[in-house]
Enzyme design. Structure first.
Site, PDB file in Angstrom:
ATOM      1  N   SER A 127      60.816  55.067  38.925  1.00  0.00           N
ATOM      2  CA  SER A 127      61.851  55.300  39.931  1.00  0.00           C
ATOM      3  C   SER A 127      62.138  54.025  40.703  1.00  0.00           C
ATOM      4  CB  SER A 127      61.356  56.380  40.898  1.00  0.00           C
ATOM      5  OG  SER A 127      62.151  56.424  42.054  1.00  0.00           O
ATOM      6  N   TYR A 151      55.411  58.921  46.840  1.00  0.00           N
ATOM      7  CA  TYR A 151      56.023  59.080  45.514  1.00  0.00           C
ATOM      8  C   TYR A 151      56.244  57.715  44.855  1.00  0.00           C
ATOM      9  CZ  TYR A 151      59.754  60.200  42.130  1.00  0.00           C
ATOM     10  OH  TYR A 151      60.521  60.316  41.008  1.00  0.00           O
ATOM     11  N   LYS A 155      54.464  56.245  41.439  1.00  0.00           N
ATOM     12  CA  LYS A 155      55.228  55.739  40.290  1.00  0.00           C
ATOM     13  C   LYS A 155      54.850  54.284  40.003  1.00  0.00           C
ATOM     14  CE  LYS A 155      57.864  59.237  38.991  1.00  0.00           C
ATOM     15  NZ  LYS A 155      57.659  59.841  37.647  1.00  0.00           N
TER      16      LYS A 155
END
Lengths: 329, 329
Positions: A127, A151, A155
């Site tokens: 991402s 998050y 990633k």
């Protein structure tokens, strides 16, 4: 060729499955089997001649990754993740699903290769959240990862693991940082990024949409169709061209909300644009201020990844793929 | 103030302990207790008035991190790691000690804060091995992490975790990428980087040393004395100045092997230089080719971190700290 999709019930997973079923081949090889996995039951695709197995499983639960790797698929798409907002709200769950799940998968693949050589292609969706403000005007592939969310951290760690496992020859990995998907089909959701899609999708179906930020806000987009194209290309590319830099930012379109609205006007007319209600929301505005606006994706472009070049194209892809060509609901 | 040093039996850990015992204070606060931990028994420091506990423990073993965090130290130095060569040779051990050990520690600190607020300063020693060739001439703080070793991968992941745990307020972390320590005291070892120290330390003690690479090879150095200074500074700095970019490359000296030799000549004369035997080793040459040569450490410098500015200074620090001022063995 046996293909495993983890996260097959999500929007991108479903579209990837449809594309593979339609193509019948991947990289010139016939697709003989599909294994579709998600925490909710993935739908069995219609019209596929090969073997299909659908599995409801949580990759982060003990033993699940081993069971999947034991099937020795040739290509693995790892799309499963909990999203940014949830990973931020539930620290333990975010690390468990997004980090442990990914590491368990990578490790299970490695262990499969101990007795008998096994080194599948692994496509990992990373991402642009691996990057954190302040940004340069365009973020290039050598810009550092300083995620501002758990998050993004998870990633970024996935990317590092993918690179190391690939370097050691345990699998043949590629990590791709998808732009924000627009137009995301389905119902409006409460994700902070939802409005980027809502203000196009809803008016194109004759529904009102709320715009919580200023038209000057700039962001980085690709259509669901482009996202599926990225995944297929990543699965078939010659990874020798990546060297030991196995993660890359994919091409996208840098556009402002104002540009979205003008493209909507060209496709759907003033009638569509008039369905957008501007209701500034300071909280969303502040979140979006921290997001990347533009990328230099020349490395991915030179490797053959292709995205839309205008918002008009992105909207047309939505009208064709989701609305059967029909505008206005 | 209670200070915990994990990795206290290593070279840097011992020197840090000595410095803290000599200083009696850290950041203006009296040091009342030292907890020294390593996989081999750390030595009890002489001449310390406060409480000392030495613990033999493996941070990656279940429950060990929790026991350490339960002591609620105010400042934690996490220096423990297995080195690059071993992490590369033993994949499982490297991930267990360098990744799981670090994550267990961070998580144990977080859990300590659940019942009663706890957010100690955590100083994490990272490494320039988080960077991988090809490099720019000078690696700045915004250059990306593409480690070419499992050790570098594990350190890069530690940096990401440190940043996220700090952002969430679970502790107040700072990650510092130490230059290659030179002159490393002790016996010659077989680490690929050993010769950078060997060719100074051995001749200064009247012993022969082998140089396996060309004098043109350039690398990035700081003395053990500077390394301890970095740790103390990192423990006392106002971390608000770091923003959410909690990891940084520290200042060092970029010097060639030829410059090392000329500095040795100025300090120890031709007699010392003549003890260096040039025996080219293609394997070591190839490894060293992949190493960083120079950094732009202006960010760390502006934050007050200081290293030596010449190889002469680095050699003099060794002569003073290790040889009692006496050259020639």
């Amino acid at each position: 060729m046996h293909i495993l999709i983890i996260g097959a019930a999500g929007m991108v997973g479903r579209k990837l499955t449809d594309r593979l079923v339609k193509d019948k081949t991947l990289g010139g090889q016939e697709i003989s089997a599909l294994t579709l996995v998600d925490v909710v039951a993935p739908a069995k695709p219609a019209g596929f001649a090969g073997a299909v197995e659908t599995i409801t499983a949580d990759l982060s639960a003990p033993g699940e990754a081993e069971k999947l790797a034991a099937k020795r698929p040739d290509t693995i798409f790892h799309l499963a993740a909990i999203v940014s907002g949830e990973a931020e709200a539930d620290f333990d769950k975010g690390y468990r699903i997004n980090l442990d799940g990914t590491r368990f998968l990578f490790e299970a693949i490695r262990q499969q290769g101990v007795q008998q050589r096994y080194a599948p292609r692994v496509v990992f969706t990373s991402s642009i959240a691996v990057f954190g403000a302040p940004f340069p005007d365009k973020i290039d592939d050598e810009f550092f990862s300083t995620p501002l969310t758990s998050y993004g951290t998870q990633k970024a760690i996935g990317e590092l693991l993918l690179n190391d496992y690939s370097r050691k020859g345990f699998f043949d990995g590629i990590g791709i940082r998808l732009p924000t998907i627009c137009v995301r089909p389905g119902k409006p959701n409460k994700a902070a990024s939802g409005f980027f899609s809502n203000i196009l999708r809803e008016p194109l179906s004759g529904q009102e949409a709320v715009l919580p930020v200023s038209p000057e806000v700039r962001h980085w987009f690709a259509s669901p169709r482009a996202a599926v194209g990225f995944l297929v290309h990543a699965a078939t590319i010659d990874t020798a061209r990546l060297g030991w830099r196995r993660n890359l930012s994919l091409p996208g379109l840098s556009a402002t909300v104002g540009e979205e609205i003008e493209a909507l006007r060209r496709v759907g007319g003033d009638k569509a644009v008039n369905l957008i209600r501007h209701e500034p929301d300071a909280t969303i505005g502040k979140i979006v201020d921290g997001w990347a606006r533009d990328f230099d994706a020349s490395r991915a472009e030179s490797l053959g990844f292709k995205a839309e070049r205008s918002m008009d194209e992105i909207i047309r892809a939505h009208v064709e793929d989701e609305l059967g060509g029909k505008i206005g609901g």
